[in-house]
Design a protein around this motif. Structure first.
Motif, short mmCIF file in Angstrom:
data_model
loop_
_atom_site.label_atom_id
_atom_site.label_comp_id
_atom_site.label_asym_id
_atom_site.label_seq_id
_atom_site.Cartn_x
_atom_site.Cartn_y
_atom_site.Cartn_z
N SER A 7 55.75 34.06 36.50
CA SER A 7 55.99 32.89 35.65
C SER A 7 57.02 32.00 36.32
CB SER A 7 56.51 33.32 34.27
OG SER A 7 56.88 32.18 33.51
N LEU A 8 56.79 30.70 36.26
CA LEU A 8 57.75 29.72 36.75
C LEU A 8 58.68 29.33 35.62
CD1 LEU A 8 58.79 27.62 38.87
CD2 LEU A 8 57.15 26.02 37.82
N ASN A 9 59.95 29.71 35.72
CA ASN A 9 60.92 29.16 34.78
C ASN A 9 61.15 27.71 35.16
OD1 ASN A 9 63.84 28.43 33.92
ND2 ASN A 9 63.36 30.25 32.72
N GLN A 10 61.04 26.84 34.18
CA GLN A 10 61.03 25.40 34.43
C GLN A 10 62.28 24.92 35.15
OE1 GLN A 10 60.49 23.15 30.86
NE2 GLN A 10 59.91 21.28 31.93
N TRP A 11 63.41 25.62 34.96
CA TRP A 11 64.65 25.16 35.58
C TRP A 11 64.64 25.34 37.10
CZ3 TRP A 11 66.71 22.25 32.19
CH2 TRP A 11 68.01 21.75 32.35
N THR A 12 63.73 26.19 37.62
CA THR A 12 63.63 26.37 39.07
C THR A 12 63.16 25.09 39.73
OG1 THR A 12 63.17 28.71 38.73
CG2 THR A 12 62.55 27.78 40.86
#
Length: 280
Positions: A7-12
């Motif tokens: 999953s891509l955490n949006q803050w990355t």
């Protein structure tokens, strides 16, 4: 090709909007995304819920609720729970808050409290209120213990043991915990506490820790492989505890934020495949 449980955490990829993050996940074969409330608000809650449903993307977490040690936590956290329910998020991450009167990035307010035990008691009392509310809406709260350097201003819960002690006062489907490599890799008791957590693990977040630390320690996170953390044993312990959910890569790093988000996501996917996925 799918990236499986990544999953891509949006803050990355902080510069990406909700729509750009979801599109990026689709283009890179990433089937889940961790969303942040301010980005969701900018896109619109109902519109975001439609967007992820139409894209077939799971919402692995919504970040964040919490900051339970101050005096104005109730309405915002109820709103966060409602938002998580609308999005179908696997959990709502709670960063519980620091000492009363100490806010992130600001000097302590006049008359701030040094009562650490009292602040932790406030967290427990707040969870007594929020857990049933979340349960009624099918939302799981996920307590995130933060590295002790953040104890004063962000989280008076510093270890996985402390988080579990709080969570176990409530049904597992209402309150779980986050296992976060950055915040917990240093803890000599981490493997015992991961085993103890079992089905309390609501989220597994991975990122590396830079060494030396940057001047702003909030930005000391790195893409896996660029720091000092050994992901294999931690990931294997989480898998042995029975966690079968998504694995979020969450990076706070000025250089990562300044880079091309597509290149960042491609690197994240490659590092996940090499360092994390083989141990799940």
């Amino acid at each position: 090709m799918s990236a499986g449980r990544l999953s891509l955490n949006q803050w990355t990829t902080r510069s990406w909007s909700v729509a750009e993050a979801v599109d990026g996940c689709a283009r890179h074969g990433v089937e889940a995304v961790g969303l942040w409330r301010e980005h969701v608000a900018g896109h619109g809650l109902a519109a975001t819920a439609r967007l992820v449903r139409d894209a077939g993307v799971r919402v692995s977490s919504l970040c964040r609720g919490g900051f339970l040690t101050g005096g104005t936590w109730l309405d915002d956290n109820r709103a966060a729970i409602d938002e998580a329910a609308e999005l179908g998020a696997a959990c709502l991450v709670l960063v519980v808050g620091g000492l009363p009167g100490v806010a992130p990035g600001e000097p302590p307010a006049p008359g701030f409290s040094r009562d650490l035990a009292g602040a932790r008691a406030r967290v427990a009392d707040a969870l007594d209120v929020l857990a049933p509310y979340a349960g009624e809406r099918g939302v799981r709260l996920a307590l995130e213990a933060l590295h002790p350097i953040y104890c004063a201003d962000r989280a008076v819960v510093s270890t996985l043991k402390q988080a579990l002690d709080l969570a176990e006062r409530h049904p597992s489907e209402q309150v779980g915990v986050v296992v976060d490599t950055f915040h917990q890799w240093w803890d000599p008791d981490v493997f015992g506490q991961i085993a103890r957590a079992g089905d309390r693990i609501a989220s597994y977040q991975v990122c590396d820790q830079l060494s030396p630390l940057p001047p702003d320690v909030l930005l000391a996170r790195a893409v896996p492989g660029d720091g000092v953390i050994d992901f294999g044993p931690l990931t294997a312990a989480v898998a042995a505890a029975g966690y079968a959910g998504d694995v979020e890569v969450e990076v706070f790093n000025a250089d990562v934020w300044a880079a091309d988000p597509d290149e960042v996501l491609a690197t994240v996917r490659a590092r996940y495949a090499a360092l994390v996925e083989p141990h799940l």
